[in-house]
Design a protein around this motif. Structure first.
Motif, PDB file in Angstrom:
ATOM      1  N   VAL A 149     -37.903 -43.374  65.799  1.00  0.00           N
ATOM      2  CA  VAL A 149     -36.505 -43.014  65.532  1.00  0.00           C
ATOM      3  C   VAL A 149     -35.652 -44.203  65.951  1.00  0.00           C
ATOM      4  CG1 VAL A 149     -34.653 -41.384  66.056  1.00  0.00           C
ATOM      5  CG2 VAL A 149     -37.027 -40.580  66.013  1.00  0.00           C
ATOM      6  N   PHE A 150     -34.859 -44.745  65.023  1.00  0.00           N
ATOM      7  CA  PHE A 150     -34.087 -45.952  65.312  1.00  0.00           C
ATOM      8  C   PHE A 150     -32.594 -45.670  65.431  1.00  0.00           C
ATOM      9  CE2 PHE A 150     -37.910 -47.377  63.059  1.00  0.00           C
ATOM     10  CZ  PHE A 150     -38.427 -48.237  64.014  1.00  0.00           C
ATOM     11  N   VAL A 151     -31.987 -46.306  66.427  1.00  0.00           N
ATOM     12  CA  VAL A 151     -30.556 -46.191  66.691  1.00  0.00           C
ATOM     13  C   VAL A 151     -29.970 -47.601  66.531  1.00  0.00           C
ATOM     14  CG1 VAL A 151     -28.841 -45.502  68.420  1.00  0.00           C
ATOM     15  CG2 VAL A 151     -31.086 -44.385  68.378  1.00  0.00           C
ATOM     16  N   SER A 152     -28.818 -47.715  65.878  1.00  0.00           N
ATOM     17  CA  SER A 152     -28.246 -49.050  65.650  1.00  0.00           C
ATOM     18  C   SER A 152     -27.422 -49.520  66.845  1.00  0.00           C
ATOM     19  CB  SER A 152     -27.380 -49.039  64.395  1.00  0.00           C
ATOM     20  OG  SER A 152     -26.322 -48.114  64.532  1.00  0.00           O
ATOM     21  N   GLY A 153     -27.634 -50.795  67.217  1.00  0.00           N
ATOM     22  CA  GLY A 153     -26.876 -51.393  68.314  1.00  0.00           C
ATOM     23  C   GLY A 153     -25.955 -52.496  67.825  1.00  0.00           C
ATOM     24  N   ASN A 154     -25.214 -53.105  68.747  1.00  0.00           N
ATOM     25  CA  ASN A 154     -24.262 -54.151  68.349  1.00  0.00           C
ATOM     26  C   ASN A 154     -24.949 -55.375  67.766  1.00  0.00           C
ATOM     27  OD1 ASN A 154     -24.963 -54.325  71.244  1.00  0.00           O
ATOM     28  ND2 ASN A 154     -23.707 -56.179  71.236  1.00  0.00           N
ATOM     29  N   HIS A 155     -26.153 -55.714  68.266  1.00  0.00           N
ATOM     30  CA  HIS A 155     -26.844 -56.867  67.684  1.00  0.00           C
ATOM     31  C   HIS A 155     -27.441 -56.540  66.314  1.00  0.00           C
ATOM     32  CE1 HIS A 155     -26.659 -60.018  70.808  1.00  0.00           C
ATOM     33  NE2 HIS A 155     -26.289 -58.979  71.519  1.00  0.00           N
ATOM     34  N   ASP A 156     -27.651 -55.256  66.060  1.00  0.00           N
ATOM     35  CA  ASP A 156     -28.189 -54.858  64.765  1.00  0.00           C
ATOM     36  C   ASP A 156     -27.116 -54.889  63.679  1.00  0.00           C
ATOM     37  OD1 ASP A 156     -30.723 -54.256  66.008  1.00  0.00           O
ATOM     38  OD2 ASP A 156     -29.719 -52.512  66.872  1.00  0.00           O
ATOM     39  N   LEU A 157     -25.872 -54.593  64.067  1.00  0.00           N
ATOM     40  CA  LEU A 157     -24.787 -54.459  63.081  1.00  0.00           C
ATOM     41  C   LEU A 157     -23.695 -55.505  63.239  1.00  0.00           C
ATOM     42  CD1 LEU A 157     -24.198 -50.597  63.443  1.00  0.00           C
ATOM     43  CD2 LEU A 157     -25.685 -51.751  61.799  1.00  0.00           C
ATOM     44  N   GLY A 158     -23.710 -56.240  64.372  1.00  0.00           N
ATOM     45  CA  GLY A 158     -22.601 -57.130  64.706  1.00  0.00           C
ATOM     46  C   GLY A 158     -21.599 -56.375  65.568  1.00  0.00           C
ATOM     47  N   ASN A 159     -20.882 -57.096  66.435  1.00  0.00           N
ATOM     48  CA  ASN A 159     -19.905 -56.427  67.309  1.00  0.00           C
ATOM     49  C   ASN A 159     -18.796 -55.760  66.505  1.00  0.00           C
ATOM     50  OD1 ASN A 159     -21.108 -56.872  69.842  1.00  0.00           O
ATOM     51  ND2 ASN A 159     -20.378 -58.996  69.839  1.00  0.00           N
ATOM     52  N   THR A 160     -18.446 -56.381  65.372  1.00  0.00           N
ATOM     53  CA  THR A 160     -17.498 -55.755  64.442  1.00  0.00           C
ATOM     54  C   THR A 160     -18.256 -55.523  63.138  1.00  0.00           C
ATOM     55  OG1 THR A 160     -15.708 -57.010  65.450  1.00  0.00           O
ATOM     56  CG2 THR A 160     -15.242 -55.986  63.322  1.00  0.00           C
ATOM     57  N   PRO A 161     -18.829 -54.328  62.964  1.00  0.00           N
ATOM     58  CA  PRO A 161     -19.672 -54.096  61.792  1.00  0.00           C
ATOM     59  C   PRO A 161     -18.856 -54.101  60.501  1.00  0.00           C
ATOM     60  CG  PRO A 161     -19.317 -52.049  62.982  1.00  0.00           C
ATOM     61  CD  PRO A 161     -18.708 -53.133  63.813  1.00  0.00           C
ATOM     62  N   THR A 162     -19.558 -54.365  59.395  1.00  0.00           N
ATOM     63  CA  THR A 162     -18.939 -54.285  58.073  1.00  0.00           C
ATOM     64  C   THR A 162     -19.851 -53.406  57.223  1.00  0.00           C
ATOM     65  OG1 THR A 162     -20.193 -56.150  57.176  1.00  0.00           O
ATOM     66  CG2 THR A 162     -18.098 -56.675  58.269  1.00  0.00           C
ATOM     67  N   ASP A 182     -27.350 -53.547  55.328  1.00  0.00           N
ATOM     68  CA  ASP A 182     -28.518 -54.363  55.616  1.00  0.00           C
ATOM     69  C   ASP A 182     -29.393 -53.682  56.675  1.00  0.00           C
ATOM     70  OD1 ASP A 182     -30.003 -56.962  55.435  1.00  0.00           O
ATOM     71  OD2 ASP A 182     -29.501 -56.966  57.566  1.00  0.00           O
ATOM     72  N   TYR A 183     -28.759 -53.120  57.712  1.00  0.00           N
ATOM     73  CA  TYR A 183     -29.498 -52.376  58.734  1.00  0.00           C
ATOM     74  C   TYR A 183     -30.255 -51.214  58.090  1.00  0.00           C
ATOM     75  CZ  TYR A 183     -30.467 -49.114  62.497  1.00  0.00           C
ATOM     76  OH  TYR A 183     -31.105 -48.245  63.346  1.00  0.00           O
ATOM     77  N   CYS A 184     -29.559 -50.476  57.227  1.00  0.00           N
ATOM     78  CA  CYS A 184     -30.172 -49.291  56.610  1.00  0.00           C
ATOM     79  C   CYS A 184     -31.375 -49.643  55.734  1.00  0.00           C
ATOM     80  CB  CYS A 184     -29.138 -48.509  55.804  1.00  0.00           C
ATOM     81  SG  CYS A 184     -27.831 -47.790  56.835  1.00  0.00           S
ATOM     82  N   LYS A 185     -31.346 -50.821  55.120  1.00  0.00           N
ATOM     83  CA  LYS A 185     -32.494 -51.260  54.311  1.00  0.00           C
ATOM     84  C   LYS A 185     -33.724 -51.501  55.183  1.00  0.00           C
ATOM     85  CE  LYS A 185     -30.173 -53.444  50.374  1.00  0.00           C
ATOM     86  NZ  LYS A 185     -28.799 -53.794  50.842  1.00  0.00           N
ATOM     87  N   ASN A 186     -33.490 -51.909  56.429  1.00  0.00           N
ATOM     88  CA  ASN A 186     -34.604 -52.194  57.343  1.00  0.00           C
ATOM     89  C   ASN A 186     -35.068 -50.985  58.145  1.00  0.00           C
ATOM     90  OD1 ASN A 186     -35.494 -55.082  57.465  1.00  0.00           O
ATOM     91  ND2 ASN A 186     -33.276 -55.385  57.545  1.00  0.00           N
ATOM     92  N   TRP A 187     -34.100 -50.160  58.591  1.00  0.00           N
ATOM     93  CA  TRP A 187     -34.427 -49.157  59.605  1.00  0.00           C
ATOM     94  C   TRP A 187     -34.009 -47.737  59.246  1.00  0.00           C
ATOM     95  CZ3 TRP A 187     -37.589 -51.576  62.733  1.00  0.00           C
ATOM     96  CH2 TRP A 187     -37.396 -52.941  63.014  1.00  0.00           C
TER      97      TRP A 187
END
Length: 307
Positions: free
Chosen positions: A116-129, A135-140
């Motif tokens: 089970v994966f949870v997104s963090g700031n390094h996964d999405l960037g500090n200010t996500p777009t 891109d995160y969703c394609k991987n995880w």
């Protein structure tokens, strides 16, 4: 299906809801956080932006975590990773290599133990777009979703949307609306407990502590804590701090777990074992060495045995 893409359509394909609405007795899961491939070198070299060109140390630690989990008997219901899967921010040089190496380690997790994966700031960037989230969703898999296990309702949230949604305010609104719907569902279903996973803690030790990099801004935090409290949420499990911490707000427990990877305090590289009984949620942080060599201690195993 792909073991990394089980969070789809805002739920987890590994568990069928109709089979999981009912309480069937105590169970446990494993929580890990911040494998963050690349931080250890970047941190020791004092260059957290570009110093993440080696992560052999983190690979070993993640392998140790997977081996420890695979040996456990009985098996955990799932293994949740609370964000910062790799250190490289979106668009940085080593990110794709780090992602591939992490996947190569994680795919050795026992196939009966869903990831089970949870997104963090390094996964999405500090200010996500929208782009970094896609891109995160394609991987995880999905960045937020819910699922049921044995009468317990789990919510995985994208805490970056609470930290800074300035570049995608509509995505934050979408998560807020979805969360309200989910809490309404939980109220109707008479679940035993509701448990939340997110990367950034609401707070580290006190609900009214000052805002800094490691917690959520006070007005946002207050809203969420009150919403969670009203919904009867039992516990929130987070990472991000690379140290163990936590506290409580009106019966809502905030649990901050240290990292599998780089330690920023005095804790050991480790994992948290979380036992869910009919009455309560009990947890203990183990070093990777301890969990790998001795497994779960008697006290927690006894809770699992009580029907």
């Amino acid at each position: 299906g792909d073991v990394f893409l089980r969070a789809r359509g805002r739920t987890l394909t590994a568990f069928r809801p109709d089979a999981e609405y009912q309480w069937k007795g105590p169970f446990y899961f494993i929580q890990g956080a911040d494998p963050q491939f690349g931080l250890m070198k970047a941190w020791t070299h004092g260059d957290t932006n570009n110093g993440d060109d080696e992560w052999g140390e983190e690979i070993k630690l993640a392998e140790q975590a997977v081996q420890a989990i695979n040996k456990l008997n009985p098996k955990p219901k799932f293994f949740v990773l609370c964000g910062d899967l790799v250190h490289g921010m979106p668009g940085t040089k080593w990110r794709n290599n780090q992602l591939q190496d992490l996947k190569d380690v994680l795919k050795n997790t026992d196939q009966d133990i869903p990831l089970v994966f949870v997104s963090g700031n390094h996964d999405l960037g500090n200010t996500p777009t929208r782009e970094t989230i896609d891109d995160y969703c394609k991987n995880w898999g999905d960045d937020y979703f819910s699922f049921w296990v044995g009468g317990v309702f789990f919510l995985v949230l994208n805490s970056q949307l609470y930290f800074d949604s300035s570049k995608c305010p509509e995505l934050r609104q979408a998560q807020d609306g979805w969360l309200d719907e989910q809490l309404a569902v939980a109220a109707n279903q008479k679940c035993k407990h509701i448990i939340v996973f997110q990367h950034i803690p609401l707070f580290l030790s006190k609900p009214d502590e000052d805002h800094d990099y490691f917690n959520l801004d006070k007005p946002v935090r207050q809203d969420i804590m009150e919403k969670f409290h009203k919904a009867g949420i039992r516990a929130v499990f987070s990472g991000h701090y690379h140290r163990n911490a936590g506290g409580s707000y009106k019966g809502l427990e905030m649990v901050v777990s240290s990292a599998i990877g780089c330690q920023l305090g005095q804790d050991t590289h480790g994992l948290r074992v979380v036992v869910v009984t009919e009455e309560k949620v009990v947890h203990k942080y183990y070093s990777l060495n301890e969990l790998g060599s001795q497994g779960i201690d008697k006290e927690l195993l006894n809770l699992l045995a009580k029907q």
